[in-house]
Design a protein around this motif. Sequence first.
Motif, short mmCIF file in Angstrom:
data_model
loop_
_atom_site.label_atom_id
_atom_site.label_comp_id
_atom_site.label_asym_id
_atom_site.label_seq_id
_atom_site.Cartn_x
_atom_site.Cartn_y
_atom_site.Cartn_z
N GLU A 12 0.80 -1.22 0.00
CA GLU A 12 0.00 0.00 0.00
C GLU A 12 0.83 1.26 0.00
N THR A 13 2.08 1.20 0.36
CA THR A 13 2.89 2.41 0.44
C THR A 13 3.60 2.76 -0.85
N GLY A 14 3.35 2.01 -1.92
CA GLY A 14 3.96 2.34 -3.19
C GLY A 14 5.27 1.61 -3.42
N GLU A 15 5.73 0.84 -2.47
CA GLU A 15 6.96 0.10 -2.65
C GLU A 15 6.75 -1.11 -3.55
N SER A 16 5.56 -1.26 -4.06
CA SER A 16 5.29 -2.38 -4.95
C SER A 16 5.73 -2.07 -6.38
N HIS A 17 6.32 -0.89 -6.62
CA HIS A 17 6.78 -0.51 -7.96
C HIS A 17 8.28 -0.31 -8.00
N PRO A 18 9.08 -1.25 -7.46
CA PRO A 18 10.52 -1.02 -7.51
C PRO A 18 11.06 -1.06 -8.93
N GLU A 19 10.30 -1.69 -9.83
CA GLU A 19 10.73 -1.82 -11.21
C GLU A 19 10.24 -0.64 -12.06
N LEU A 20 9.73 0.38 -11.46
CA LEU A 20 9.17 1.52 -12.18
C LEU A 20 10.22 2.18 -13.06
N ASP A 21 9.90 2.32 -14.31
CA ASP A 21 10.78 2.96 -15.29
C ASP A 21 10.91 4.45 -14.94
N PRO A 22 12.12 5.00 -14.99
CA PRO A 22 12.30 6.42 -14.65
C PRO A 22 11.50 7.36 -15.55
N HIS A 23 11.32 6.99 -16.81
CA HIS A 23 10.52 7.83 -17.71
C HIS A 23 9.06 7.83 -17.29
N VAL A 24 8.56 6.67 -16.88
CA VAL A 24 7.18 6.58 -16.41
C VAL A 24 7.02 7.36 -15.11
N ALA A 25 7.99 7.25 -14.22
CA ALA A 25 7.93 8.00 -12.96
C ALA A 25 7.92 9.50 -13.22
N ALA A 26 8.79 9.97 -14.10
CA ALA A 26 8.85 11.40 -14.43
C ALA A 26 7.55 11.85 -15.11
N THR A 27 7.04 11.01 -16.01
CA THR A 27 5.80 11.35 -16.70
C THR A 27 4.62 11.38 -15.73
N THR A 28 4.62 10.49 -14.75
CA THR A 28 3.56 10.50 -13.74
C THR A 28 3.58 11.82 -12.98
N LEU A 29 4.76 12.33 -12.66
CA LEU A 29 4.85 13.64 -12.00
C LEU A 29 4.31 14.74 -12.91
N LEU A 30 4.58 14.66 -14.20
CA LEU A 30 4.04 15.64 -15.14
C LEU A 30 2.51 15.58 -15.16
N VAL A 31 1.97 14.38 -15.18
CA VAL A 31 0.50 14.21 -15.15
C VAL A 31 -0.06 14.75 -13.84
N GLU A 32 0.61 14.46 -12.75
CA GLU A 32 0.15 14.96 -11.44
C GLU A 32 0.16 16.49 -11.42
N ALA A 33 1.15 17.11 -12.05
CA ALA A 33 1.18 18.58 -12.11
C ALA A 33 -0.03 19.09 -12.88
N VAL A 66 3.78 5.28 -22.58
CA VAL A 66 4.30 5.82 -21.31
C VAL A 66 3.27 6.74 -20.68
N LEU A 67 2.65 7.60 -21.48
CA LEU A 67 1.64 8.53 -20.96
C LEU A 67 0.44 7.77 -20.41
N GLU A 68 0.01 6.75 -21.10
CA GLU A 68 -1.13 5.95 -20.62
C GLU A 68 -0.81 5.30 -19.28
N GLN A 69 0.39 4.74 -19.17
CA GLN A 69 0.81 4.11 -17.93
C GLN A 69 0.91 5.15 -16.81
N ALA A 70 1.45 6.32 -17.12
CA ALA A 70 1.60 7.38 -16.13
C ALA A 70 0.24 7.90 -15.66
N GLU A 71 -0.70 8.05 -16.59
CA GLU A 71 -2.04 8.50 -16.21
C GLU A 71 -2.70 7.50 -15.28
#
Length: 149
Positions: A12-33, A66-71
Amino acid sequence: MFESIKRLFTAETGESHPELDPHVAATTLLVEAALADGIYADCEQDQIRAILSAAFSMSDEKAARVLEQAESLAETAVDHHSFTKVVKACLDKQERVALVEQLWRVALADGEKSPFEDAFIRRITPLLAVGDRERVFARSRAEAHMRPR
């Protein structure tokens, strides 16, 4: 019993995504913005696609995936630490400052200055180990880039 409880909390704390791609992580922050003001406008989504193509040299197809995954991740995210942690670990300081500028470009894409988007970027910047001065300069560059020529 304690092991099953531990697994429950780490999932539940998000540690279930250790394999998260850095581009997806960065894009998720862009979507969150973009979502910070409660409205995910088409122009913000277009700005994110442009960033993916330019900054990460992605093809249109890969950028769409990547955008779909980030959204999807942004919709279910409970915090930003799992994303900022990956970005901080995988991008150097100059790239993280560039990401902050991209966050501002997304926030300004709709032509409105939202206090919610501003607050989101102010919260995220220290998590990316980017200082206030660099954040301000990044905003200035984004505003200059967004001005009509």
